[in-house]
Design a protein around this motif. Structure first.
Motif, PDB file in Angstrom:
ATOM      1  N   ALA A  29       0.836  -1.204   0.000  1.00  0.00           N
ATOM      2  CA  ALA A  29       0.000   0.000   0.000  1.00  0.00           C
ATOM      3  C   ALA A  29       0.872   1.257   0.000  1.00  0.00           C
ATOM      4  O   ALA A  29       0.634   2.186  -0.772  1.00  0.00           O
ATOM      5  CB  ALA A  29      -0.933  -0.011   1.207  1.00  0.00           C
ATOM      6  N   ASP A  30       1.891   1.269   0.848  1.00  0.00           N
ATOM      7  CA  ASP A  30       2.784   2.429   0.906  1.00  0.00           C
ATOM      8  C   ASP A  30       3.540   2.621  -0.401  1.00  0.00           C
ATOM      9  O   ASP A  30       3.703   3.745  -0.871  1.00  0.00           O
ATOM     10  CB  ASP A  30       3.773   2.291   2.073  1.00  0.00           C
ATOM     11  N   SER A  31       3.989   1.524  -1.004  1.00  0.00           N
ATOM     12  CA  SER A  31       4.759   1.629  -2.251  1.00  0.00           C
ATOM     13  C   SER A  31       3.908   2.165  -3.398  1.00  0.00           C
ATOM     14  O   SER A  31       4.433   2.779  -4.329  1.00  0.00           O
ATOM     15  CB  SER A  31       5.368   0.279  -2.641  1.00  0.00           C
ATOM     16  N   LEU A  32       2.596   1.954  -3.318  1.00  0.00           N
ATOM     17  CA  LEU A  32       1.679   2.420  -4.360  1.00  0.00           C
ATOM     18  C   LEU A  32       1.054   3.775  -4.034  1.00  0.00           C
ATOM     19  O   LEU A  32       0.302   4.320  -4.834  1.00  0.00           O
ATOM     20  CB  LEU A  32       0.579   1.384  -4.598  1.00  0.00           C
ATOM     21  N   GLY A  33       1.349   4.305  -2.847  1.00  0.00           N
ATOM     22  CA  GLY A  33       0.795   5.600  -2.456  1.00  0.00           C
ATOM     23  C   GLY A  33      -0.669   5.534  -2.057  1.00  0.00           C
ATOM     24  O   GLY A  33      -1.389   6.519  -2.175  1.00  0.00           O
ATOM     25  N   ALA A  34      -1.112   4.381  -1.576  1.00  0.00           N
ATOM     26  CA  ALA A  34      -2.520   4.180  -1.241  1.00  0.00           C
ATOM     27  C   ALA A  34      -2.892   4.870   0.064  1.00  0.00           C
ATOM     28  O   ALA A  34      -2.098   4.919   1.001  1.00  0.00           O
ATOM     29  CB  ALA A  34      -2.818   2.683  -1.123  1.00  0.00           C
ATOM     30  N   ASP A  35      -4.136   5.366   0.108  1.00  0.00           N
ATOM     31  CA  ASP A  35      -4.665   5.876   1.360  1.00  0.00           C
ATOM     32  C   ASP A  35      -5.308   4.702   2.108  1.00  0.00           C
ATOM     33  O   ASP A  35      -5.159   3.540   1.710  1.00  0.00           O
ATOM     34  CB  ASP A  35      -5.635   7.038   1.113  1.00  0.00           C
ATOM     35  N   ALA A  36      -6.028   4.985   3.181  1.00  0.00           N
ATOM     36  CA  ALA A  36      -6.630   3.929   3.997  1.00  0.00           C
ATOM     37  C   ALA A  36      -7.668   3.104   3.235  1.00  0.00           C
ATOM     38  O   ALA A  36      -7.975   1.979   3.616  1.00  0.00           O
ATOM     39  CB  ALA A  36      -7.270   4.534   5.246  1.00  0.00           C
ATOM     40  N   TYR A  37      -8.189   3.647   2.142  1.00  0.00           N
ATOM     41  CA  TYR A  37      -9.174   2.926   1.328  1.00  0.00           C
ATOM     42  C   TYR A  37      -8.536   2.185   0.160  1.00  0.00           C
ATOM     43  O   TYR A  37      -9.234   1.602  -0.666  1.00  0.00           O
ATOM     44  CB  TYR A  37     -10.221   3.906   0.785  1.00  0.00           C
ATOM     45  N   GLY A  38      -7.203   2.241   0.045  1.00  0.00           N
ATOM     46  CA  GLY A  38      -6.518   1.611  -1.076  1.00  0.00           C
ATOM     47  C   GLY A  38      -6.619   2.432  -2.348  1.00  0.00           C
ATOM     48  O   GLY A  38      -6.449   1.918  -3.444  1.00  0.00           O
ATOM     49  N   MET A  39      -6.892   3.723  -2.201  1.00  0.00           N
ATOM     50  CA  MET A  39      -7.129   4.608  -3.333  1.00  0.00           C
ATOM     51  C   MET A  39      -6.082   5.715  -3.364  1.00  0.00           C
ATOM     52  O   MET A  39      -5.351   5.911  -2.400  1.00  0.00           O
ATOM     53  CB  MET A  39      -8.522   5.239  -3.206  1.00  0.00           C
ATOM     54  N   LYS A  40      -6.048   6.456  -4.466  1.00  0.00           N
ATOM     55  CA  LYS A  40      -5.187   7.623  -4.587  1.00  0.00           C
ATOM     56  C   LYS A  40      -5.684   8.509  -5.723  1.00  0.00           C
ATOM     57  O   LYS A  40      -6.532   8.098  -6.512  1.00  0.00           O
ATOM     58  CB  LYS A  40      -3.731   7.215  -4.819  1.00  0.00           C
ATOM     59  N   MET A  41      -5.129   9.701  -5.806  1.00  0.00           N
ATOM     60  CA  MET A  41      -5.499  10.634  -6.863  1.00  0.00           C
ATOM     61  C   MET A  41      -4.637  10.399  -8.107  1.00  0.00           C
ATOM     62  O   MET A  41      -3.438  10.138  -8.000  1.00  0.00           O
ATOM     63  CB  MET A  41      -5.332  12.080  -6.404  1.00  0.00           C
ATOM     64  N   TYR A  42      -5.277  10.512  -9.259  1.00  0.00           N
ATOM     65  CA  TYR A  42      -4.648  10.445 -10.569  1.00  0.00           C
ATOM     66  C   TYR A  42      -5.157  11.642 -11.364  1.00  0.00           C
ATOM     67  O   TYR A  42      -5.971  12.425 -10.877  1.00  0.00           O
ATOM     68  CB  TYR A  42      -5.063   9.174 -11.316  1.00  0.00           C
ATOM     69  N   VAL A  43      -4.743  11.730 -12.617  1.00  0.00           N
ATOM     70  CA  VAL A  43      -5.351  12.690 -13.532  1.00  0.00           C
ATOM     71  C   VAL A  43      -5.916  11.909 -14.713  1.00  0.00           C
ATOM     72  O   VAL A  43      -5.198  11.151 -15.372  1.00  0.00           O
ATOM     73  CB  VAL A  43      -4.343  13.759 -14.014  1.00  0.00           C
ATOM     74  N   LEU A  44      -7.218  12.084 -14.936  1.00  0.00           N
ATOM     75  CA  LEU A  44      -7.931  11.480 -16.069  1.00  0.00           C
ATOM     76  C   LEU A  44      -7.903  12.484 -17.215  1.00  0.00           C
ATOM     77  O   LEU A  44      -8.204  13.662 -17.028  1.00  0.00           O
ATOM     78  CB  LEU A  44      -9.382  11.190 -15.679  1.00  0.00           C
ATOM     79  N   VAL A  45      -7.518  12.009 -18.381  1.00  0.00           N
ATOM     80  CA  VAL A  45      -7.480  12.860 -19.567  1.00  0.00           C
ATOM     81  C   VAL A  45      -8.405  12.252 -20.611  1.00  0.00           C
ATOM     82  O   VAL A  45      -8.294  11.068 -20.931  1.00  0.00           O
ATOM     83  CB  VAL A  45      -6.044  12.962 -20.136  1.00  0.00           C
ATOM     84  N   ILE A  46      -9.318  13.066 -21.101  1.00  0.00           N
ATOM     85  CA  ILE A  46     -10.173  12.634 -22.204  1.00  0.00           C
ATOM     86  C   ILE A  46      -9.571  13.208 -23.479  1.00  0.00           C
ATOM     87  O   ILE A  46      -9.409  14.417 -23.615  1.00  0.00           O
ATOM     88  CB  ILE A  46     -11.627  13.094 -22.017  1.00  0.00           C
ATOM     89  N   LEU A  47      -9.194  12.320 -24.386  1.00  0.00           N
ATOM     90  CA  LEU A  47      -8.612  12.729 -25.661  1.00  0.00           C
ATOM     91  C   LEU A  47      -9.739  13.021 -26.644  1.00  0.00           C
ATOM     92  O   LEU A  47     -10.687  12.234 -26.759  1.00  0.00           O
ATOM     93  CB  LEU A  47      -7.723  11.616 -26.216  1.00  0.00           C
ATOM     94  N   LYS A  48      -9.620  14.152 -27.334  1.00  0.00           N
ATOM     95  CA  LYS A  48     -10.651  14.571 -28.281  1.00  0.00           C
ATOM     96  C   LYS A  48     -10.009  14.848 -29.637  1.00  0.00           C
ATOM     97  O   LYS A  48      -8.805  15.075 -29.732  1.00  0.00           O
ATOM     98  CB  LYS A  48     -11.326  15.853 -27.802  1.00  0.00           C
ATOM     99  N   THR A  49     -10.832  14.851 -30.667  1.00  0.00           N
ATOM    100  CA  THR A  49     -10.357  15.233 -31.989  1.00  0.00           C
ATOM    101  C   THR A  49      -9.829  16.661 -31.918  1.00  0.00           C
ATOM    102  O   THR A  49     -10.463  17.536 -31.340  1.00  0.00           O
ATOM    103  CB  THR A  49     -11.501  15.156 -33.016  1.00  0.00           C
ATOM    104  N   GLY A  50      -8.644  16.870 -32.483  1.00  0.00           N
ATOM    105  CA  GLY A  50      -8.016  18.179 -32.451  1.00  0.00           C
ATOM    106  C   GLY A  50      -8.490  19.089 -33.573  1.00  0.00           C
ATOM    107  O   GLY A  50      -9.284  18.696 -34.437  1.00  0.00           O
TER     108      GLY A  50
END
Length: 150
Positions: A29-50
């Motif tokens: 859990a520590d090596s993955l940066g997990a909180d008490a719920y086994g979760m963490k923050m990421y950034v979601l990117v939605i790719l769109k037609t340019g």
């Protein structure tokens, strides 16, 4: 007899549930940066037609070859944990990235390295996203199940 059967069934279910209990692994859990719920923050990117809709086929092919190479490099670095295309839709969404970074500026800097974005063939929307800290681990398993590599 019916009472004994029900009692046996309940006992077997309890044993089965106990056998399926997973023990908390603090080091993992520590090596993955997990909180008490086994979760963490990421950034979601939605790719769109340019905005670039006039590129030649050769320029588009080159940019998307670079896009795929960039995806592979970011995944190898552990910065990109999910990437994939979307099916046809009416919003011009092309795919998603989930970056293993904490801030939107970090994710924007990573997207800026992609040739398809540099050529304006793709554009992006960025969102903070809270998900399982185990996402980076699935990539190791994926390499074992893909028949045709990228």
């Amino acid at each position: 007899m019916k009472k004994l059967s029900i009692t046996t069934l309940v006992l077997l279910l309890a044993i089965s549930a106990k056998a399926q209990t997973v023990k908390y692994n603090k080091a993992l859990a520590d090596s993955l940066g997990a909180d008490a719920y086994g979760m963490k923050m990421y950034v979601l990117v939605i790719l769109k037609t340019g905005a670039n809709t006039t590129a030649t086929k050769a320029a588009t092919d080159s940019a998307f070859a670079g896009h795929m190479a960039n995806i592979g490099g970011l995944a190898t670095e552990g910065k990109l944990v999910v990437a994939g295309p979307m099916g046809k839709n009416d919003k011009n969404y092309r795919g998603i990235f989930i970056f293993n970074v904490k801030t939107l500026p970090e994710a924007k800097a990573l997207v800026a390295t992609d040739p398809a974005f540099k050529a304006k063939l793709l554009d992006a929307e960025f969102y903070p996203w809270y998900g399982s800290a185990a996402l980076p681990v699935y990539l190791k398993v994926h390499k074992e199940i893909e028949k045709i590599g990228h």
